[in-house]
Scaffold this active site. Sequence first.
Site, mmCIF file in Angstrom:
data_model
loop_
_atom_site.group_PDB
_atom_site.id
_atom_site.type_symbol
_atom_site.label_atom_id
_atom_site.label_comp_id
_atom_site.label_asym_id
_atom_site.label_seq_id
_atom_site.Cartn_x
_atom_site.Cartn_y
_atom_site.Cartn_z
ATOM 1 N N GLU A 85 0.811 -1.217 0.000
ATOM 2 C CA GLU A 85 0.000 0.000 0.000
ATOM 3 C C GLU A 85 0.849 1.274 0.000
ATOM 4 O O GLU A 85 0.322 2.363 -0.220
ATOM 5 C CB GLU A 85 -0.932 0.000 1.219
ATOM 6 C CG GLU A 85 -2.040 -1.043 1.106
ATOM 7 C CD GLU A 85 -2.878 -1.170 2.371
ATOM 8 O OE1 GLU A 85 -2.446 -0.635 3.416
ATOM 9 O OE2 GLU A 85 -3.944 -1.803 2.307
ATOM 10 N N GLU A 116 7.543 -21.820 8.345
ATOM 11 C CA GLU A 116 7.924 -20.900 9.411
ATOM 12 C C GLU A 116 8.966 -21.491 10.359
ATOM 13 O O GLU A 116 9.574 -20.774 11.151
ATOM 14 C CB GLU A 116 6.698 -20.475 10.224
ATOM 15 C CG GLU A 116 6.137 -21.559 11.133
ATOM 16 C CD GLU A 116 4.989 -21.025 11.986
ATOM 17 O OE1 GLU A 116 5.099 -21.165 13.218
ATOM 18 O OE2 GLU A 116 4.013 -20.502 11.448
#
Length: 302
Positions: A85, A116
Amino acid sequence: MSLDLGSLITETRNRNTLDIDKVSTIDMLKMINEEDKKVAFAVEKEIENIAIAVDYISNALQCGGRLIYCGAGTSGRLGIIDASECPPTYGVKEDLVQGLIAGGYGAIFKSKEGAEDSKELCVEDLKNIGFSERDILVGIAASGRTPYVIGGLEYANSLGAITVGLTCNPDSSISQVAKVSIAPVVGPEAITGSTRMKAGTAQKMVLNMLSTGAMVKNGKVYSNLMVDVKSTNEKLTERAQRILIEATGVAREEVIAMLEHTGYDVKLSILMIMSGLQKKDAECVLESNKGYIAKALKNLEV
């Protein structure tokens, strides 16, 4: 690494929602909403640490560095959202703020939880983008113990880069590795262990503050207007015009003419209208003030 989840606040049971599966829909949503109300207060307690991180990020960007987020699952996705953004909002290059997620591009859309657990994977991801000591790494993990994030932070530390840890558990492994620790403690989730809820909301709020704060301090905002917005579609073209009207108070016709003259450079247009400078002179003034309109106008008054 020992998986003692019971010691993590984010994994404990919430005594306020033990009957969430038995109550009416309205009461269920009220329970969730009551828990969500606690998030902003938890973030507020971390303002001083967030400010330290913002100053580090701002300085890194001014010195040619980048802001890199890394995380797994929800935390990784939130970093990617914030990074993606920044270009349309502040007109920065697409590689200035980046988000890395354990498992790569595919993990954005489909869970790859096993990724992860690898410290080395984050090191590889950082090397692939040429991470250096000029960059700043923000490791995001609600639990504060994700190996992917810890591996990235350790690698960044070894290069001499500034590292920030964003977690929702106090005194976590990540907070001990990162040079700056931000740990809004939101308490147990409404649904035990579902850290996409309060923890995710807290992380999103902090990430908003980190990127927004850094952009403000780097002259991407005049008053509270985002003056480096790029007019890449009809909505953003209209926004550019409205921003210029709000900033200068001139009529739309003059605004449109000025924007067309500057190639829809909102920041340059504001300075030209406010100062009366010609385009070339205004460009020089902006450059000498590192694109910061308020500073440019103040210096012109001297």
